[in-house]
Design a protein around this motif. Sequence first.
Motif, mmCIF file in Angstrom:
data_model
loop_
_atom_site.group_PDB
_atom_site.id
_atom_site.type_symbol
_atom_site.label_atom_id
_atom_site.label_comp_id
_atom_site.label_asym_id
_atom_site.label_seq_id
_atom_site.Cartn_x
_atom_site.Cartn_y
_atom_site.Cartn_z
ATOM 1 N N MET A 197 -12.340 1.656 -4.421
ATOM 2 C CA MET A 197 -11.258 0.664 -4.349
ATOM 3 C C MET A 197 -10.321 0.767 -5.541
ATOM 4 O O MET A 197 -9.122 0.501 -5.414
ATOM 5 N N MET A 198 -10.843 1.159 -6.709
ATOM 6 C CA MET A 198 -9.972 1.358 -7.867
ATOM 7 C C MET A 198 -9.003 2.512 -7.634
ATOM 8 O O MET A 198 -7.914 2.553 -8.217
ATOM 9 N N VAL A 199 -9.380 3.449 -6.803
ATOM 10 C CA VAL A 199 -8.476 4.548 -6.448
ATOM 11 C C VAL A 199 -7.546 4.139 -5.318
ATOM 12 O O VAL A 199 -6.332 4.390 -5.355
ATOM 13 N N ALA A 200 -8.088 3.484 -4.298
ATOM 14 C CA ALA A 200 -7.329 3.242 -3.066
ATOM 15 C C ALA A 200 -6.328 2.096 -3.201
ATOM 16 O O ALA A 200 -5.213 2.192 -2.670
ATOM 17 N N ILE A 201 -6.698 1.015 -3.877
ATOM 18 C CA ILE A 201 -5.810 -0.155 -3.920
ATOM 19 C C ILE A 201 -4.496 0.137 -4.646
ATOM 20 O O ILE A 201 -3.422 -0.130 -4.104
ATOM 21 N N PRO A 202 -4.515 0.680 -5.858
ATOM 22 C CA PRO A 202 -3.207 0.942 -6.503
ATOM 23 C C PRO A 202 -2.354 1.943 -5.725
ATOM 24 O O PRO A 202 -1.158 1.706 -5.502
ATOM 25 N N ILE A 203 -2.946 3.051 -5.310
ATOM 26 C CA ILE A 203 -2.168 4.074 -4.615
ATOM 27 C C ILE A 203 -1.689 3.556 -3.258
ATOM 28 O O ILE A 203 -0.526 3.728 -2.888
ATOM 29 N N GLY A 204 -2.589 2.910 -2.513
ATOM 30 C CA GLY A 204 -2.213 2.413 -1.195
ATOM 31 C C GLY A 204 -1.155 1.330 -1.255
ATOM 32 O O GLY A 204 -0.190 1.343 -0.478
ATOM 33 N N LEU A 205 -1.321 0.385 -2.186
ATOM 34 C CA LEU A 205 -0.362 -0.714 -2.279
ATOM 35 C C LEU A 205 0.997 -0.225 -2.785
ATOM 36 O O LEU A 205 2.045 -0.639 -2.261
ATOM 37 N N MET A 206 0.989 0.659 -3.781
ATOM 38 C CA MET A 206 2.265 1.180 -4.267
ATOM 39 C C MET A 206 2.956 2.040 -3.214
ATOM 40 O O MET A 206 4.194 2.036 -3.103
ATOM 41 N N SER A 207 2.170 2.769 -2.428
ATOM 42 C CA SER A 207 2.763 3.544 -1.334
ATOM 43 C C SER A 207 3.412 2.626 -0.314
ATOM 44 O O SER A 207 4.510 2.904 0.196
ATOM 45 N N ALA A 208 2.737 1.517 -0.006
ATOM 46 C CA ALA A 208 3.294 0.565 0.953
ATOM 47 C C ALA A 208 4.582 -0.064 0.428
ATOM 48 O O ALA A 208 5.557 -0.233 1.172
ATOM 49 N N ILE A 278 -7.210 5.235 1.615
ATOM 50 C CA ILE A 278 -5.822 4.899 1.273
ATOM 51 C C ILE A 278 -5.012 4.493 2.502
ATOM 52 O O ILE A 278 -4.260 3.509 2.452
ATOM 53 N N PRO A 279 -5.096 5.212 3.638
ATOM 54 C CA PRO A 279 -4.282 4.816 4.796
ATOM 55 C C PRO A 279 -4.586 3.420 5.316
ATOM 56 O O PRO A 279 -3.694 2.757 5.859
ATOM 57 N N PHE A 280 -5.837 2.958 5.185
ATOM 58 C CA PHE A 280 -6.180 1.628 5.666
ATOM 59 C C PHE A 280 -5.407 0.556 4.901
ATOM 60 O O PHE A 280 -5.066 -0.488 5.464
ATOM 61 N N ILE A 281 -5.135 0.811 3.628
ATOM 62 C CA ILE A 281 -4.386 -0.153 2.825
ATOM 63 C C ILE A 281 -2.889 0.074 2.951
ATOM 64 O O ILE A 281 -2.114 -0.866 3.171
ATOM 65 N N SER A 282 -2.461 1.323 2.829
ATOM 66 C CA SER A 282 -1.018 1.608 2.809
ATOM 67 C C SER A 282 -0.352 1.295 4.136
ATOM 68 O O SER A 282 0.707 0.668 4.180
ATOM 69 N N SER A 283 -0.965 1.703 5.235
ATOM 70 C CA SER A 283 -0.316 1.516 6.533
ATOM 71 C C SER A 283 -0.236 0.036 6.913
ATOM 72 O O SER A 283 0.827 -0.466 7.302
ATOM 73 N N LEU A 284 -1.358 -0.682 6.781
ATOM 74 C CA LEU A 284 -1.356 -2.104 7.129
ATOM 75 C C LEU A 284 -0.485 -2.913 6.176
ATOM 76 O O LEU A 284 0.258 -3.807 6.602
ATOM 77 N N SER A 285 -0.566 -2.615 4.884
ATOM 78 C CA SER A 285 0.262 -3.347 3.919
ATOM 79 C C SER A 285 1.739 -3.076 4.140
ATOM 80 O O SER A 285 2.584 -3.975 3.997
ATOM 81 N N ASP A 286 2.075 -1.854 4.505
ATOM 82 C CA ASP A 286 3.466 -1.516 4.801
ATOM 83 C C ASP A 286 3.990 -2.340 5.972
ATOM 84 O O ASP A 286 5.104 -2.889 5.925
ATOM 85 N N ASP A 287 3.189 -2.455 7.019
ATOM 86 C CA ASP A 287 3.614 -3.256 8.172
ATOM 87 C C ASP A 287 3.785 -4.725 7.802
ATOM 88 O O ASP A 287 4.727 -5.392 8.258
ATOM 89 N N GLY A 322 -1.941 -10.563 4.636
ATOM 90 C CA GLY A 322 -2.123 -9.284 5.307
ATOM 91 C C GLY A 322 -2.621 -8.198 4.373
ATOM 92 O O GLY A 322 -3.413 -7.328 4.775
ATOM 93 N N ILE A 323 -2.178 -8.226 3.128
ATOM 94 C CA ILE A 323 -2.650 -7.236 2.155
ATOM 95 C C ILE A 323 -4.136 -7.420 1.887
ATOM 96 O O ILE A 323 -4.902 -6.445 1.804
ATOM 97 N N ILE A 324 -4.570 -8.669 1.760
ATOM 98 C CA ILE A 324 -6.000 -8.937 1.554
ATOM 99 C C ILE A 324 -6.808 -8.465 2.755
ATOM 100 O O ILE A 324 -7.893 -7.899 2.610
ATOM 101 N N ALA A 325 -6.284 -8.681 3.956
ATOM 102 C CA ALA A 325 -6.980 -8.221 5.157
ATOM 103 C C ALA A 325 -7.120 -6.699 5.170
ATOM 104 O O ALA A 325 -8.166 -6.158 5.554
ATOM 105 N N SER A 326 -6.076 -5.989 4.733
ATOM 106 C CA SER A 326 -6.169 -4.530 4.684
ATOM 107 C C SER A 326 -7.187 -4.076 3.646
ATOM 108 O O SER A 326 -7.928 -3.105 3.863
#
Length: 418
Positions: A197-208, A278-287, A322-326
Amino acid sequence: MSTQTLYLIFFGGLFPLMFLGYILGRQKAIAMRSQGIKMHSQPDQYGWFSALYTGLPIIMVGVCGVFLYLFGFHAIPFPMLIAASLGVGALSLVFLIKNVKATTKARDLVEDLIKGLLITASLVSVLTTFGILLSIIFEALQFFKMQSFFNFLFGLEWAPDTAFLEGAGRADAGAAEAKFGAVPIFAGTFYITVIAMMVAIPIGLMSAIFMSEYASSKVRAQVKPFLEILAGIPTVVYGFFAALTVAPFVVKVCNLVGLEAQYQNALSSGIVMGIMIIPFISSLSDDVISSVPQSMRNGAYALGMNQAETIRFVVLPSAMPGIIASMLLAVSRALGETMIVVMAAGLRPNLTLNPLEDMTTVTVKIVEALTGDQEFNNPLTLSAFALGLVLFVVTLVINIISVSTIRSFHRKYKVSTL
C-alpha cells in the motif's frame, strides 16, 4: 440419451415457447387496440408478459427437478422431467394468451417479475456469503477442539510438521509437539500488505489526479489503458518479475550500502504487489475525481484558489469516499495474494521487522495446508479454515472501519454544501 441432448431439448423448447408467447401476446394486444379498446399497457408489454410468464414455470419445474436429484431423489427420470416442464410451459402459454385482456396489468406484472428476479439475485449473493462463512466456521471449530484458541491467536511459533502424524495416530513419544501460533503468519501478511500500500497509494492516487485534473483528454485516453493493463497481468507473471528482477536488484542495492538481504524477502514481494494493485486505486479514483462537479472547481477558483489548492481543499475531500473505497479494494486484493508471496517472499513464518528477510502470508499457508496427501480431519488441514476465519474477521473489521469513515466524509460533505 446423453445429458447434452437433454439440455438441447430443454432449451430448444424453452426459447421457442417464450418467443411464441411474445408474438401471440403482442399480436392479440394490437388487435384489441385496433378495435378501439383502451388497454392498460402497451402491446410490447403484453408480449413480454406472455413470454416471461411462459418461461417461468418451465424454469421452476426444471430447477425443482434438479434440486430433487441433487438431494438423492431419483424417482423422476430426466426425459420425463423435461417433458413435464415443457408441457407445463405449453399449458401456461395457452392460459396466458386467453387472459390477455384490456384490464390485464401486464406492465405491473412484468415489473414485479423483474423485481423478484433482482431480489433473488441479491439473496443468492448474500446467502452465498453466509454459506462460505458457515462452512469455514464449522471446520474451524473442529480445529479449535484439537488446538487451543488462545495459543492459535497469540502463539509466536508456527511448526505443524508433526500434525499429520498426530492425526493418523502415528506420532512418536519423543516427537516434538505441533505448534500452531498464527502471529508470525498474520504479521507477515500485514507487513507485506503495508509495503504494497505504501507503493500503490501514492502512485495510484497521483496518477488519478494527473489524469483527471491535468492531462488533456487525448493524453488521458492513451495513458489510462496502459495503467489498467497492469490489472490484467497474471499474478504468476508478477511473481516471476519479483523473483528474477526485483529481488536480485534489492539484494545488489543492499550490498552496496552494506546491508544483508535474502533473495526471498518481504520488500521485493511488497513492491511488486504494490505495482500490481496500482490500477485498482488509479482507475477508480480517477473516475471518482472526474465525477466531482465542475461548478465546485469554478467556485474555488472564484474565491482565489489556484489549481493545486482546489484539488487539495475541494476536489479530494469531495471524492474521498470513492478514494477510500478504491483503497479498500486494493487492501483486500493485497491480503488475498498468493503467487507473488510464494515466489518472492518464501514459505517460512518469520516474526521479524526486517523487510529484507523472508516471511509468508495467510493465503500461502492456507494453500500449503490444503495440498498434499494428509487426511482432512488432521489439525494441519483444519488449520487452513482457522486461518481463513481470522482473515475473514480481519477483512470484515477493515470494511466496517472503511464504511464508517466514508459515512463521516459524506456527512461532512453534506454539511459543507448547505
